[in-house]
Write an enzyme that holds these catalytic residues in place. Structure first.
Site, PDB file in Angstrom:
ATOM      1  N   HIS A   1       0.847  -1.193   0.000  1.00  0.00           N
ATOM      2  CA  HIS A   1       0.000   0.000   0.000  1.00  0.00           C
ATOM      3  C   HIS A   1       0.881   1.240   0.000  1.00  0.00           C
ATOM      4  O   HIS A   1       1.982   1.223   0.551  1.00  0.00           O
ATOM      5  CB  HIS A   1      -0.924   0.014   1.228  1.00  0.00           C
ATOM      6  CG  HIS A   1      -1.910  -1.091   1.225  1.00  0.00           C
ATOM      7  ND1 HIS A   1      -3.127  -0.997   0.587  1.00  0.00           N
ATOM      8  CD2 HIS A   1      -1.866  -2.330   1.765  1.00  0.00           C
ATOM      9  CE1 HIS A   1      -3.794  -2.125   0.747  1.00  0.00           C
ATOM     10  NE2 HIS A   1      -3.044  -2.955   1.457  1.00  0.00           N
TER      11      HIS A   1
ATOM     12  N   THR B   1      15.040  -6.075  -0.353  1.00  0.00           N
ATOM     13  CA  THR B   1      14.297  -4.829  -0.503  1.00  0.00           C
ATOM     14  C   THR B   1      14.653  -4.080  -1.781  1.00  0.00           C
ATOM     15  O   THR B   1      13.953  -3.152  -2.159  1.00  0.00           O
ATOM     16  CB  THR B   1      14.559  -3.894   0.694  1.00  0.00           C
ATOM     17  OG1 THR B   1      15.961  -3.626   0.767  1.00  0.00           O
ATOM     18  CG2 THR B   1      14.092  -4.527   1.996  1.00  0.00           C
TER      19      THR B   1
ATOM     20  N   ARG C   1      22.144  -7.480   1.428  1.00  0.00           N
ATOM     21  CA  ARG C   1      23.193  -6.761   0.713  1.00  0.00           C
ATOM     22  C   ARG C   1      24.106  -7.785   0.051  1.00  0.00           C
ATOM     23  O   ARG C   1      24.142  -8.947   0.449  1.00  0.00           O
ATOM     24  CB  ARG C   1      23.977  -5.845   1.639  1.00  0.00           C
ATOM     25  CG  ARG C   1      24.674  -6.562   2.764  1.00  0.00           C
ATOM     26  CD  ARG C   1      25.376  -5.570   3.707  1.00  0.00           C
ATOM     27  NE  ARG C   1      25.991  -6.266   4.809  1.00  0.00           N
ATOM     28  CZ  ARG C   1      27.155  -6.906   4.763  1.00  0.00           C
ATOM     29  NH1 ARG C   1      27.827  -6.947   3.631  1.00  0.00           N
ATOM     30  NH2 ARG C   1      27.651  -7.516   5.813  1.00  0.00           N
TER      31      ARG C   1
ATOM     32  N   LYS D   1      29.130 -11.476  -1.887  1.00  0.00           N
ATOM     33  CA  LYS D   1      30.213 -11.848  -2.795  1.00  0.00           C
ATOM     34  C   LYS D   1      29.623 -12.299  -4.112  1.00  0.00           C
ATOM     35  O   LYS D   1      28.418 -12.578  -4.195  1.00  0.00           O
ATOM     36  CB  LYS D   1      31.067 -12.962  -2.200  1.00  0.00           C
ATOM     37  CG  LYS D   1      30.292 -14.255  -1.947  1.00  0.00           C
ATOM     38  CD  LYS D   1      31.154 -15.304  -1.264  1.00  0.00           C
ATOM     39  CE  LYS D   1      30.351 -16.556  -0.983  1.00  0.00           C
ATOM     40  NZ  LYS D   1      31.142 -17.574  -0.326  1.00  0.00           N
TER      41      LYS D   1
END
Length: 188
Positions: free
Chosen positions: A118, A165, A180, A183
């Site tokens: 939303h 994300t 994140r 490697k």
């Protein structure tokens, strides 16, 4: 006594039915099929049976896509899967928007793909349906969460319990919350 701050969200103005009426009918029928026929423990024929049912509801599936009886798909007609993909136990494909998955990709147990959210910047919280695109040769490990609008590049690995994300470049191993790059994925 201080007065409470004004309330930003105005849920009484939220759209009650953000989909066409026909979708609600299809969704109701699919819910019944998914809760019964889709979950039948049919040895050897089970994966073909589940592919057949998903295709009946509009999914575009490649050769030998393997769905377990506990894999949950919200809108089959917004799902496209390549050849030789595997979806383990309790995978949830919450595809309010389109979800596209390439060839030879694996989603391990308890993976959650969330192609719906939303707009929290608007008081009426309108529904958003950003698509998810997952490339070829990707492995998404146990319990990972993929957020709306994310693209995961070919041959990447998403570590267990990662929260994805942002887009993932091709050929990378990612982990964490938020995920994140750890490697490159290197063949040995």
């Amino acid at each position: 006594m201080d007065s409470p701050p004004p309330i930003f969200q105005t849920l009484h103005r939220t759209a009650r039915a953000p989909y066409p009426r026909s979708w609600y009918v299809r969704r109701a029928i699919w819910n019944v099929v998914q809760a019964t026929l889709y979950r039948l423990p049919i040895p050897k024929l089970g994966p073909a049976w589940r592919r057949f049912l998903l295709r009946c509801f509009g999914a575009r599936l490649g050769t030998a896509a393997l769905f377990t009886p506990t894999t949950r798909v919200f809108h089959p007609w917004l799902l496209e899967v390549g050849d030789w993909c595997a979806f383990s136990t309790n995978v949830t494909i919450y595809n309010l928007g389109r979800v596209t998955i390439g060839h030879h990709t694996v989603l391990s147990q308890d993976v959650y793909l969330c192609a719906g959210t939303h707009d929290y910047t608007q008081p009426d919280l309108p529904l958003l349906r950003p698509p998810i695109a997952i490339g070829n040769g990707v492995w998404i490990a146990a319990g990972a969460f993929v957020c709306p609008g994310v693209t995961i590049g070919d041959n990447s690995v998403v570590a267990a319990r990662a929260v994805v994300t942002r887009d993932v470049p091709a050929g990378m191993v990612i982990a964490g919350n938020p995920a994140r790059v750890i490697k490159p994925r290197v063949a040995t």
